[in-house]
Scaffold this active site. Structure first.
Site, short mmCIF file in Angstrom:
data_model
loop_
_atom_site.label_atom_id
_atom_site.label_comp_id
_atom_site.label_asym_id
_atom_site.label_seq_id
_atom_site.Cartn_x
_atom_site.Cartn_y
_atom_site.Cartn_z
N LYS A 72 0.86 -1.16 0.02
CA LYS A 72 0.06 0.02 -0.02
C LYS A 72 0.86 1.23 -0.06
CE LYS A 72 -4.11 -1.97 2.27
NZ LYS A 72 -4.89 -1.88 3.28
N ASP A 108 -9.66 2.65 2.35
CA ASP A 108 -9.87 2.23 3.57
C ASP A 108 -10.40 3.24 4.78
OD1 ASP A 108 -8.66 -0.30 3.27
OD2 ASP A 108 -6.60 0.47 3.46
#
Ligand code: ATR
Length: 288
Positions: A72, A108
């Site tokens: 990420k 997220d």
């Protein structure tokens, strides 16, 4: 999934490991539900290969990619643009291919807020929140909570230095407070008592472990619990919280919500509330 043809658009997920990922199941279900001619596939990408994997998105005209552990942060330098929210968080979990320009987003953060709102009825405005952990998952949640008007956000972590670094990097409005504390201190116990929402962003609980640094007997009876960890049989934290009559959600709610937000970025289509969550629940019960 309908019949694959020469026109079928390709989406996927980069991760290592990736075989356990439930994203292909729920994203393919969403494409089918919306009648979109697309397929979503898992790609096991080793850390050393992330730049080649991103180059392949351009070369193969892959339309969108989810990025999971451990890529990420590492993926960011290889993208053309980063959404400002993802830039502050320092992590990308969704990439969209806009005619060869790869743009990175972080769902997220938005997914965390939606899961907390939809599943717990939690609105951060003027609330106090205690987060356990200080990794990338925590950064996304802290950003979301501050953006949504939380009054006070406290980050507690095993390594206090890491919590301090996180806190120093986040934008805070003058009326907001963002603090870092270490577990077991008097400040920590005070935050535990006052928090309206407690979020486990650590990896503790993945293998059934208890969070011995979170004494539930010290929290408000009205406190809400968000465990970012997921287990089919419930995590030790959610099981313990439920037995005490506390409202809680787990990592499956977060997985579904971030997936719905990624789907929206790619397709501009909003799925019905809870679509991916209920699909995953049904899928898992058929797998038993
Ligand atoms: P992510 O990016 O998914 O948040 P991460 O960056 O590996 O993952 O962060 C994991 C978090 O879990 C960290 O806050 C870590 O604490 P440290 O920063 O002190 O390492 C926390 N964590 C992992 N194992 C832990 C344990 N046994 N006890 C307490 N915290 C733990």
């Amino acid at each position: 999934m309908s019949l694959l043809t020469g026109k079928t658009a390709v989406y996927g997920i980069f991760g290592a490991p990736v075989a356990h990922s439930l994203s292909p199941v729920m994203q393919n279900a969403a494409f089918k539900y919306c009648g979109i001619d697309a397929v979503y596939v898992p790609f096991h990408v080793h850390s050393d290969d992330i730049s080649m994997a991103v180059a392949s998105v351009r070369a193969l005209d892959i339309k969108g990619i989810n990025v999971t552990v451990p890529h990420k942060e590492a993926v960011i330098p290889f993208l053309d643009d980063i959404d400002p929210v993802a830039a502050v968080i320092g992590a990308v979990n969704t990439v969209v291919n806009r005619k060869g320009r790869l743009v990175g987003y972080n769902t997220d953060s938005s997914g965390f807020l939606r899961a907390a709102g939809d599943e717990l009825g939690f609105n951060p405005l003027d609330q106090q929140i205690l987060l356990l952990g200080a990794g990338g998952a925590c950064r996304a949640a802290v950003y979301a909570l501050l953006s949504a008007g939380a009054a006070k956000v406290t980050v507690a972590n095993r390594s206090l230095a890491r919590a301090r670094t996180l806190v120093a990097a986040m934008p805070v409005q003058p009326h907001q407070r963002l603090l870092s504390v270490a577990y077991g201190t008097s400040e920590y116990f005070q935050e535990l008592e006052n928090a309206h929402l407690i979020v486990n962003t650590t990896s503790v609980g993945l293998y059934g472990e208890k969070l011995d640094f979170l004494p539930l007997e010290n929290i408000k009876s009205s406190a809400l619990i968000f465990d970012m960890v997921y287990s089919e049989t419930g995590t030790a934290l959610t099981n313990d919280a439920t037995s005490r009559g506390l409202s809680c959600v787990d990592g499956l709610d977060l997985l579904a919500a971030q997936g719905e937000d990624a789907f929206f970025i790619w397709t501009k289509k909003r799925l019905p509330t809870g679509f991916m969550r209920s699909f995953l629940t049904d899928y898992q019960s058929t797998c038993k």
